[in-house]
Design an enzyme around this catalytic site. Structure first.
Site, PDB file in Angstrom:
ATOM      1  CB  ALA A  10      -0.939   0.002   1.212  1.00  0.00           C
ATOM      2  CG  ASP A  41      -1.556  -6.145  12.611  1.00  0.00           C
ATOM      3  OD1 ASP A  41      -0.340  -6.067  12.322  1.00  0.00           O
ATOM      4  OD2 ASP A  41      -2.027  -5.692  13.675  1.00  0.00           O
ATOM      5  CE1 TYR A 157      13.460  -0.888   9.970  1.00  0.00           C
ATOM      6  CE2 TYR A 157      15.778  -0.380   9.641  1.00  0.00           C
ATOM      7  CZ  TYR A 157      14.513  -0.578   9.131  1.00  0.00           C
ATOM      8  OH  TYR A 157      14.296  -0.485   7.775  1.00  0.00           O
TER       9      TYR A 157
HETATM   10  P1  NAI Z   1       6.470   2.434   3.935  1.00  0.00           P
HETATM   11  O1  NAI Z   1       6.142   2.805   5.334  1.00  0.00           O
HETATM   12  O2  NAI Z   1       6.226   3.424   2.855  1.00  0.00           O
HETATM   13  O3  NAI Z   1       5.709   1.082   3.548  1.00  0.00           O
HETATM   14  C1  NAI Z   1       5.700  -0.029   4.414  1.00  0.00           C
HETATM   15  C2  NAI Z   1       4.377  -0.751   4.244  1.00  0.00           C
HETATM   16  O4  NAI Z   1       4.354  -1.816   5.202  1.00  0.00           O
HETATM   17  C3  NAI Z   1       3.138   0.140   4.512  1.00  0.00           C
HETATM   18  O5  NAI Z   1       2.196   0.027   3.457  1.00  0.00           O
HETATM   19  C4  NAI Z   1       2.583  -0.409   5.801  1.00  0.00           C
HETATM   20  O6  NAI Z   1       1.171  -0.306   5.919  1.00  0.00           O
HETATM   21  C5  NAI Z   1       3.051  -1.868   5.741  1.00  0.00           C
HETATM   22  N1  NAI Z   1       3.035  -2.421   7.085  1.00  0.00           N
HETATM   23  C6  NAI Z   1       3.583  -1.884   8.214  1.00  0.00           C
HETATM   24  N2  NAI Z   1       3.216  -2.590   9.289  1.00  0.00           N
HETATM   25  C7  NAI Z   1       2.439  -3.612   8.834  1.00  0.00           C
HETATM   26  C8  NAI Z   1       1.738  -4.666   9.474  1.00  0.00           C
HETATM   27  N3  NAI Z   1       1.740  -4.797  10.808  1.00  0.00           N
HETATM   28  N4  NAI Z   1       1.033  -5.524   8.707  1.00  0.00           N
HETATM   29  C9  NAI Z   1       0.979  -5.371   7.356  1.00  0.00           C
HETATM   30  N5  NAI Z   1       1.603  -4.385   6.702  1.00  0.00           N
HETATM   31  C10 NAI Z   1       2.316  -3.497   7.434  1.00  0.00           C
HETATM   32  O7  NAI Z   1       7.989   1.936   3.977  1.00  0.00           O
HETATM   33  P2  NAI Z   1       9.113   1.755   2.851  1.00  0.00           P
HETATM   34  O8  NAI Z   1      10.119   2.788   3.086  1.00  0.00           O
HETATM   35  O9  NAI Z   1       8.532   1.577   1.511  1.00  0.00           O
HETATM   36  O10 NAI Z   1       9.771   0.395   3.355  1.00  0.00           O
HETATM   37  C11 NAI Z   1       9.707  -0.838   2.651  1.00  0.00           C
HETATM   38  C12 NAI Z   1      10.742  -1.770   3.264  1.00  0.00           C
HETATM   39  O11 NAI Z   1      12.043  -1.235   3.074  1.00  0.00           O
HETATM   40  C13 NAI Z   1      10.581  -1.965   4.772  1.00  0.00           C
HETATM   41  O12 NAI Z   1      10.834  -3.321   5.082  1.00  0.00           O
HETATM   42  C14 NAI Z   1      11.660  -1.083   5.363  1.00  0.00           C
HETATM   43  O13 NAI Z   1      12.087  -1.532   6.621  1.00  0.00           O
HETATM   44  C15 NAI Z   1      12.737  -1.206   4.310  1.00  0.00           C
HETATM   45  N6  NAI Z   1      13.693  -0.099   4.290  1.00  0.00           N
HETATM   46  C16 NAI Z   1      13.273   1.190   4.097  1.00  0.00           C
HETATM   47  C17 NAI Z   1      14.185   2.227   4.052  1.00  0.00           C
HETATM   48  C18 NAI Z   1      13.803   3.633   3.806  1.00  0.00           C
HETATM   49  O14 NAI Z   1      14.636   4.527   3.965  1.00  0.00           O
HETATM   50  N7  NAI Z   1      12.588   3.936   3.384  1.00  0.00           N
HETATM   51  C19 NAI Z   1      15.619   1.946   4.250  1.00  0.00           C
HETATM   52  C20 NAI Z   1      15.953   0.560   4.410  1.00  0.00           C
HETATM   53  C21 NAI Z   1      15.008  -0.417   4.439  1.00  0.00           C
END
Ligand code: NAI
Length: 284
Positions: A10, A41, A157
């Site tokens: 999402a 979740d 983390y």
């Molecule tokens: P984001 O916050 O834009 O997207 C993460 C998604 O995971 C969201 O849609 C959220 O609703 C979903 N999510 C969170 N908790 C959840 C749960 N309990 N159940 C189901 N879905 C859940 O984050 P982003 O930046 O796109 O991150 C994607 C991946 O990349 C993550 O694993 C993050 O840890 C990793 N990452 C991100 C970095 C960054 O700078 N944005 C850096 C390094 C890794």
């Protein structure tokens, strides 16, 4: 055209992947807490079980690939620590365990797990945090980081991302995964401009750390470009990619750890190396 499961569909990088796969004509089953084909979740055992079953049902028991992008950032707060462990570690490994047979059914499936460059740039992550997660014990992992007080979230983390990366590398080379035609690899982004990073930048203390963090090429990464890396790692070009960790982080990992890797097998590990070498069944 293939059928792909994408968690974290999402928002951010997960959403970028969904858009690219859909535009290329593939079918995507998104998993997220909202606005997804499968609403679940992943911080709860019930949610993870539901995600496993519902994706298998929608995919008809066969998956060409999976992208595990759902994750929560290092938001401070003692109540966040178990959520970080549950979503970032269990939310990957329990789903992949549950989907493995469906991935094997495709014969040539690709899996991309989202790691992070926090794995190699966060100092002093306790070994027991990583060990507790690898044994599936989130509560024990949370207890192991309590001594860091208000600074516990970044440690938890990084610990969750180290654990999930090790889990992927341990499993990628086995007969159940490599031997079943499944290519399992990890993408390790640096700071990428997504809602997760925006949340960190909105918190003054976290913003200071993020903005001071050395990034040799400067600035932040782009979610769409990371999506392209994922699509490439899902393509036929990745047939020979197995257990790799691909850093796309503007150079921070190389800046901090230029000599940490590649590294020859240390003398103290020679016995283990020889054991693995001799017992390998061979594939030619
Ligand atoms: P984001 O916050 O834009 O997207 C993460 C998604 O995971 C969201 O849609 C959220 O609703 C979903 N999510 C969170 N908790 C959840 C749960 N309990 N159940 C189901 N879905 C859940 O984050 P982003 O930046 O796109 O991150 C994607 C991946 O990349 C993550 O694993 C993050 O840890 C990793 N990452 C991100 C970095 C960054 O700078 N944005 C850096 C390094 C890794």
């Amino acid at each position: 055209m293939g059928v792909y499961a994408v968690t974290g569909s999402a928002s951010g990088m997960g959403r970028a992947v969904v858009e690219k796969l859909t535009a290329a004509g593939h079918t995507v089953i998104g998993v997220d807490v909202q606005a997804a084909e499968v609403v679940a979740d992943l911080s709860t055992a019930e949610g993870r079980g539901h995600a496993v079953r519902e994706v298998l049902a929608q995919a008809g028991g066969r998956l060409d690939g999976a992208v595990l992008a759902a994750g929560v950032g290092p938001t401070p707060g003692a109540e966040r620590l178990p959520v970080i462990g549950a979503v970032n570690y269990l939310g990957v490994v329990e789903l992949l365990d549950g989907w493995r047979a469906a991935l094997a059914a495709s014969g040539r499936a690709k899996v991309v797990v989202f790691g992070s460059n926090s794995t190699t740039t966060t100092p002093a992550v306790p070994r027991r945090t990583v060990g507790a997660l690898l044994s599936g014990d989130v509560d024990k992992a949370v207890r192991s980081v309590r001594l860091f007080g208000k600074g516990a979230a970044p440690i938890m983390y990084a610990g969750s991302k180290i654990a999930v990366t090790r889990w992927a590398r341990r499993h990628a080379t086995t007969t159940d995964w490599a031997g079943a035609g499944i290519r399992l690899n990890v993408l390790a982004p640096g700071a990428i401009m997504t809602p997760l990073l925006e949340k960190q930048l909105a918190t003054p203390l976290e913003a200071k750390t993020v903005r001071r963090f050395p990034v040799p090429v400067g600035g932040f990464g782009d979610a769409g470009q990371l999506g392209d890396w994922v699509v490439f790692m899902l393509s036929d070009s990745a047939d020979f990619l197995c257990g790799s960790v691909v850093f796309v982080d503007g150079g921070s990992d190389a800046y901090f750890r230029p000599d940490s890797w590649p590294r020859s097998v240390p003398v103290t590990r020679l016995a283990r190396y020889a054991w693995r070498f001799l017992r390998y069944p061979g594939n030619r």
